[in-house]
Design a protein around this motif. Structure first.
Motif, PDB file in Angstrom:
ATOM      1  N   LEU A 226       1.250  -1.245   0.230  1.00  0.00           N
ATOM      2  CA  LEU A 226      -0.212   0.068   0.577  1.00  0.00           C
ATOM      3  C   LEU A 226       0.702   0.992  -0.031  1.00  0.00           C
ATOM      4  CD1 LEU A 226      -2.772   1.208  -0.046  1.00  0.00           C
ATOM      5  CD2 LEU A 226      -3.192   1.495   2.584  1.00  0.00           C
ATOM      6  N   ASN A 227       2.531   1.164   0.971  1.00  0.00           N
ATOM      7  CA  ASN A 227       3.028   2.300   0.680  1.00  0.00           C
ATOM      8  C   ASN A 227       3.627   2.825  -1.029  1.00  0.00           C
ATOM      9  OD1 ASN A 227       4.793   4.569   1.472  1.00  0.00           O
ATOM     10  ND2 ASN A 227       6.491   2.768   2.252  1.00  0.00           N
ATOM     11  N   ALA A 228       4.182   1.409  -1.361  1.00  0.00           N
ATOM     12  CA  ALA A 228       4.682   1.749  -2.554  1.00  0.00           C
ATOM     13  C   ALA A 228       3.798   2.267  -3.333  1.00  0.00           C
ATOM     14  CB  ALA A 228       5.089   0.145  -2.624  1.00  0.00           C
ATOM     15  N   VAL A 229       2.060   1.710  -3.772  1.00  0.00           N
ATOM     16  CA  VAL A 229       1.561   2.783  -4.246  1.00  0.00           C
ATOM     17  C   VAL A 229       0.759   4.032  -3.786  1.00  0.00           C
ATOM     18  CG1 VAL A 229      -1.210   2.116  -5.335  1.00  0.00           C
ATOM     19  CG2 VAL A 229       0.436  -0.011  -5.103  1.00  0.00           C
ATOM     20  N   CYS A 230       0.661   3.667  -2.927  1.00  0.00           N
ATOM     21  CA  CYS A 230       0.792   5.400  -2.963  1.00  0.00           C
ATOM     22  C   CYS A 230       1.747   6.458  -3.259  1.00  0.00           C
ATOM     23  CB  CYS A 230       0.218   5.852  -1.211  1.00  0.00           C
ATOM     24  SG  CYS A 230      -0.889   4.523  -0.476  1.00  0.00           S
ATOM     25  N   SER A 231       2.557   6.149  -2.498  1.00  0.00           N
ATOM     26  CA  SER A 231       3.873   7.162  -3.081  1.00  0.00           C
ATOM     27  C   SER A 231       3.865   7.016  -4.677  1.00  0.00           C
ATOM     28  CB  SER A 231       5.203   6.082  -2.189  1.00  0.00           C
ATOM     29  OG  SER A 231       5.367   5.767  -0.872  1.00  0.00           O
ATOM     30  N   ILE A 232       4.058   6.324  -5.578  1.00  0.00           N
ATOM     31  CA  ILE A 232       4.000   6.293  -6.636  1.00  0.00           C
ATOM     32  C   ILE A 232       2.845   6.920  -7.002  1.00  0.00           C
ATOM     33  CG2 ILE A 232       4.231   5.009  -9.259  1.00  0.00           C
ATOM     34  CD1 ILE A 232       5.332   2.699  -7.690  1.00  0.00           C
ATOM     35  N   SER A 233       1.927   6.892  -6.889  1.00  0.00           N
ATOM     36  CA  SER A 233       0.427   7.686  -7.227  1.00  0.00           C
ATOM     37  C   SER A 233       0.906   9.232  -6.662  1.00  0.00           C
ATOM     38  CB  SER A 233      -0.898   7.218  -6.378  1.00  0.00           C
ATOM     39  OG  SER A 233      -1.025   5.958  -7.066  1.00  0.00           O
ATOM     40  N   LEU A 234       1.103   9.376  -5.656  1.00  0.00           N
ATOM     41  CA  LEU A 234       1.139  11.174  -4.656  1.00  0.00           C
ATOM     42  C   LEU A 234       2.284  11.592  -5.406  1.00  0.00           C
ATOM     43  CD1 LEU A 234       0.247  10.214  -0.970  1.00  0.00           C
ATOM     44  CD2 LEU A 234      -0.840  12.053  -2.771  1.00  0.00           C
ATOM     45  N   ILE A 235       3.799  10.523  -6.294  1.00  0.00           N
ATOM     46  CA  ILE A 235       4.705  11.401  -7.110  1.00  0.00           C
ATOM     47  C   ILE A 235       4.332  11.682  -8.373  1.00  0.00           C
ATOM     48  CG2 ILE A 235       6.907  11.062  -8.566  1.00  0.00           C
ATOM     49  CD1 ILE A 235       7.346   9.104  -6.096  1.00  0.00           C
ATOM     50  N   TYR A 236       3.388  11.242  -9.424  1.00  0.00           N
ATOM     51  CA  TYR A 236       2.844  11.781 -10.302  1.00  0.00           C
ATOM     52  C   TYR A 236       1.476  12.289 -10.415  1.00  0.00           C
ATOM     53  CZ  TYR A 236       0.050  11.295 -14.778  1.00  0.00           C
ATOM     54  OH  TYR A 236      -0.562  11.381 -15.859  1.00  0.00           O
ATOM     55  N   MET A 237       0.378  12.151  -8.486  1.00  0.00           N
ATOM     56  CA  MET A 237      -0.299  13.600  -8.445  1.00  0.00           C
ATOM     57  C   MET A 237       0.874  14.894  -8.501  1.00  0.00           C
ATOM     58  SD  MET A 237      -2.301  11.955  -6.096  1.00  0.00           S
ATOM     59  CE  MET A 237      -3.697  10.650  -6.080  1.00  0.00           C
TER      60      MET A 237
ATOM     61  N   SER B  62       5.671  19.713 -10.896  1.00  0.00           N
ATOM     62  CA  SER B  62       6.416  20.809  -9.743  1.00  0.00           C
ATOM     63  C   SER B  62       7.379  19.127  -9.322  1.00  0.00           C
ATOM     64  CB  SER B  62       6.536  21.513  -9.568  1.00  0.00           C
ATOM     65  OG  SER B  62       7.125  21.587  -8.298  1.00  0.00           O
ATOM     66  N   ALA B  63       9.054  19.185  -9.857  1.00  0.00           N
ATOM     67  CA  ALA B  63       9.601  17.471  -8.758  1.00  0.00           C
ATOM     68  C   ALA B  63       9.052  17.597  -7.353  1.00  0.00           C
ATOM     69  CB  ALA B  63      10.462  17.844  -9.553  1.00  0.00           C
ATOM     70  N   ALA B  64       9.125  19.270  -6.772  1.00  0.00           N
ATOM     71  CA  ALA B  64       9.377  20.056  -5.654  1.00  0.00           C
ATOM     72  C   ALA B  64       8.010  19.574  -5.074  1.00  0.00           C
ATOM     73  CB  ALA B  64       9.680  21.246  -5.018  1.00  0.00           C
ATOM     74  N   TYR B  65       6.895  19.779  -5.850  1.00  0.00           N
ATOM     75  CA  TYR B  65       5.682  19.137  -5.263  1.00  0.00           C
ATOM     76  C   TYR B  65       5.414  17.917  -4.965  1.00  0.00           C
ATOM     77  CZ  TYR B  65       3.330  23.517  -4.903  1.00  0.00           C
ATOM     78  OH  TYR B  65       2.537  25.104  -4.267  1.00  0.00           O
ATOM     79  N   SER B  66       6.196  16.845  -5.684  1.00  0.00           N
ATOM     80  CA  SER B  66       6.501  15.337  -5.939  1.00  0.00           C
ATOM     81  C   SER B  66       7.152  15.095  -4.865  1.00  0.00           C
ATOM     82  CB  SER B  66       6.732  14.908  -7.661  1.00  0.00           C
ATOM     83  OG  SER B  66       6.134  15.625  -8.278  1.00  0.00           O
ATOM     84  N   LEU B  67       7.961  15.532  -4.546  1.00  0.00           N
ATOM     85  CA  LEU B  67       9.232  15.401  -3.526  1.00  0.00           C
ATOM     86  C   LEU B  67       7.788  15.454  -1.658  1.00  0.00           C
ATOM     87  CD1 LEU B  67      12.739  16.527  -3.804  1.00  0.00           C
ATOM     88  CD2 LEU B  67      11.256  13.774  -3.132  1.00  0.00           C
ATOM     89  N   VAL B  68       7.070  16.133  -2.464  1.00  0.00           N
ATOM     90  CA  VAL B  68       6.366  16.969  -0.986  1.00  0.00           C
ATOM     91  C   VAL B  68       5.429  16.163  -0.606  1.00  0.00           C
ATOM     92  CG1 VAL B  68       4.390  18.823   0.409  1.00  0.00           C
ATOM     93  CG2 VAL B  68       6.638  19.478  -0.915  1.00  0.00           C
ATOM     94  N   PHE B  69       4.516  15.718  -1.764  1.00  0.00           N
ATOM     95  CA  PHE B  69       3.499  14.071  -1.259  1.00  0.00           C
ATOM     96  C   PHE B  69       4.278  13.082  -1.360  1.00  0.00           C
ATOM     97  CE2 PHE B  69       1.190  17.057  -5.315  1.00  0.00           C
ATOM     98  CZ  PHE B  69       0.354  17.874  -4.047  1.00  0.00           C
ATOM     99  N   PHE B  70       5.165  12.870  -1.479  1.00  0.00           N
ATOM    100  CA  PHE B  70       6.155  11.937  -1.031  1.00  0.00           C
ATOM    101  C   PHE B  70       6.477  11.734   0.038  1.00  0.00           C
ATOM    102  CE2 PHE B  70      10.584   9.877  -0.627  1.00  0.00           C
ATOM    103  CZ  PHE B  70      10.428   8.393  -0.639  1.00  0.00           C
ATOM    104  N   SER B  71       7.031  12.995   0.776  1.00  0.00           N
ATOM    105  CA  SER B  71       7.629  12.821   2.172  1.00  0.00           C
ATOM    106  C   SER B  71       6.336  12.445   2.965  1.00  0.00           C
ATOM    107  CB  SER B  71       7.831  14.146   2.481  1.00  0.00           C
ATOM    108  OG  SER B  71       9.097  14.263   1.078  1.00  0.00           O
ATOM    109  N   LEU B  72       5.220  13.125   2.493  1.00  0.00           N
ATOM    110  CA  LEU B  72       3.706  12.682   3.674  1.00  0.00           C
ATOM    111  C   LEU B  72       2.885  11.700   3.371  1.00  0.00           C
ATOM    112  CD1 LEU B  72       2.023  16.803   2.758  1.00  0.00           C
ATOM    113  CD2 LEU B  72       3.345  16.043   4.696  1.00  0.00           C
ATOM    114  N   ASN B  73       3.371  11.089   2.456  1.00  0.00           N
ATOM    115  CA  ASN B  73       3.058   9.769   2.769  1.00  0.00           C
ATOM    116  C   ASN B  73       3.493   8.958   3.142  1.00  0.00           C
ATOM    117  OD1 ASN B  73       1.557   7.292   1.386  1.00  0.00           O
ATOM    118  ND2 ASN B  73       3.380   7.057   0.712  1.00  0.00           N
ATOM    119  N   SER B  74       5.570   8.663   3.211  1.00  0.00           N
ATOM    120  CA  SER B  74       6.239   8.538   3.813  1.00  0.00           C
ATOM    121  C   SER B  74       6.487   8.256   5.994  1.00  0.00           C
ATOM    122  CB  SER B  74       7.469   8.455   3.883  1.00  0.00           C
ATOM    123  OG  SER B  74       8.388   8.032   4.297  1.00  0.00           O
ATOM    124  N   ILE B  75       5.600   9.692   6.465  1.00  0.00           N
ATOM    125  CA  ILE B  75       5.512  10.057   7.826  1.00  0.00           C
ATOM    126  C   ILE B  75       4.554   9.337   8.128  1.00  0.00           C
ATOM    127  CG2 ILE B  75       5.300  12.113   8.753  1.00  0.00           C
ATOM    128  CD1 ILE B  75       6.840  14.034   6.724  1.00  0.00           C
TER     129      ILE B  75
END
Length: 435
Positions: free
Chosen positions: A383-394, A401-414
């Motif tokens: 579930l973590n992997a699916v959410c991470s990849i999806s949020l990077i794409y979002m 923006s690569a910065a927004y992709s990183l923000v979404f990825f970080s929030l999911n990981s937290i």
């Protein structure tokens, strides 16, 4: 007053002495010493390499490492996690021999797959991985990663932490020196070739260091029996660890497809530098914590006291380190690597909170293996992997923006790391009910 101060100083001295004489702290310190030396070399060499190689070169290195690391999960069958569990060394040696068989087979399959995709059907690879001749090196690198991982767990079982620390330092120093030489010679993809040389040197060093390992000749039928006994590791942990690896290693791969090699290079350098505290400390604590937890459980059936003590230490260390990194990151990248790397400093800031929490959680996640809770861990990692990849794409789809992709990825990981922390606490709290 003078006598009072002397008494207090003596008490303080005795307290520090008791801390450093503690078996757990000693073991962590030895392992961490290797990591400290290694990462100081990484930091020092990065200042030179950032001037010898381009941002896109770092991007290709990150892409190669990410793809290889992801597929390396399959190469051991995750049987290395079982090396510390048997009562006898002979059974552990059978597991190592099993990993050698598994690693060579999987590496061969990967090589055939790369030749098929790259040379026979000439697949359109949007990441650029297959466009480089270094793609052929990936199976060799994956094989050495598998064997090195198995040997690392073997020497952890032996509690020979000094040897592990030395091999870690040897790998990083060899990689750094060869990279610099290749950079001075303007050798194309020099950092990737040096990565392969580094892992090969350290693996061969460990393999021939122990005479027991250089004479592995276990009967294949007995090796097969060991595989059947510990089959739950590949059954649950491969999918789980592939999911974890996907959530971590797919960032460069997805960024290569969505953005460009330069963006991947900025992320790679930010991740390379900002993860230093995690590499220096958490891996060492995690390795020692696993061994000590196994011993505690064998003795008393529970490791709750060790868990809480380790959690407290990690939390106290993590906060100040990552707060300081958040404040100074852009200035550090500007000073050490030059103006072209300032963007990497801002990427580092985005990753700070995620890594601060990961610093605390990752060492404790070994409890999922110790208490055989791999199934729930596997489901959460998927579930973590699916959410991470999806949020990077979002981040790309909504903001480009690569910065927004990183923000979404970080929030999911937290979020997922906090879930893992609550589950490990629940496991140790209810340990005796689960035995």
């Amino acid at each position: 007053m003078k006598e009072y101060i002397i008494v207090k100083l003596k008490k303080l001295k005795n307290r520090f002495r008791s801390i450093f004489e503690n078996k757990f702290v000693k073991s962590v310190s030895i392992l961490a010493s290797g990591s400290i030396i290694s990462q100081l070399v990484v930091l020092a060499s990065s200042t030179a390499l950032s001037r010898l190689f381009s941002v896109s070169d770092f991007g290709y290195l990150s892409l190669f490492t990410s793809i290889s690391t992801f597929f390396a999960v399959l190469s051991t069958g995750r049987f290395e996690l079982a090396i510390g569990l048997p009562e006898s060394d002979s059974e552990s040696k059978k597991i190592i021999q099993l990993i050698i068989y598994t690693g060579s087979t999987i590496a061969g399959i990967y090589f055939v797959g790369i030749v098929f995709l790259k040379d026979l059907i000439n697949i359109n690879d949007s990441t650029g991985f297959l466009h480089s001749p270094t793609a052929y090196l990936a199976p060799i690198y994956i094989f050495f990663v598998a064997i090195y991982s198995a040997l690392g767990y073997w020497f952890q079982r032996k509690k020979d932490y000094k040897l592990i620390a030395f091999s870690s330092s040897l790998q990083v120093i060899a990689t750094a020196l060869i990279s610099i030489v290749f950079g001075l010679l303007h050798f194309s993809h020099g950092m990737i070739y040096s990565l392969l040389f580094g892992i090969a040197i350290s693996t061969l060093f460990l393999f021939f260091k122990d005479r027991e390992l250089s004479r592995l000749n276990e009967d294949k039928s007995s090796v097969l029996q060991v595989m059947k006994k510990y089959i739950y590791f590949p059954k649950y942990m491969i999918v789980s660890d592939l999911s974890l690896s996907a959530s971590q290693q797919f960032i460069p791969i997805i960024f290569s497809a969505l953005y460009n090699a330069t963006t991947v290079g900025f992320f790679a350098m930010a991740n390379r530098i900002i993860r230093l505290p995690n590499i220096l400390i958490t891996s060492s604590i995690g390795n020692v914590f696993r061994n000590e937890a196994i011993d505690e459980i064998r003795k008393s059936g529970n490791c709750k006291a060790l868990y809480l003590s380790t959690l407290k230490k990690l939390a106290i260390i993590s906060g100040p380190i990552y707060l300081a990194i958040f404040i100074v990151a852009p200035y550090i990248f500007l000073f050490f690597f030059g103006a072209q790397w300032v963007t990497a400093g801002y990427y580092a800031r985005i990753l700070c909170l995620m890594l601060a929490i990961e610093f605390v959680v990752l060492p404790l996640n070994t409890l999922f293996n110790i208490y055989e809770k791999q199934k729930i861990f596997m489901k959460l990692q998927i579930l973590n992997a699916v959410c991470s990849i999806s949020l990077i794409y979002m981040g790309y789809y909504w903001f480009k923006s690569a910065a927004y992709s990183l923000v979404f990825f970080s929030l999911n990981s937290i979020i997922f790391n906090l879930v893992f922390l609550s589950l490990t606490y629940k496991i140790v709290k209810n340990a005796k009910e689960n035995i």
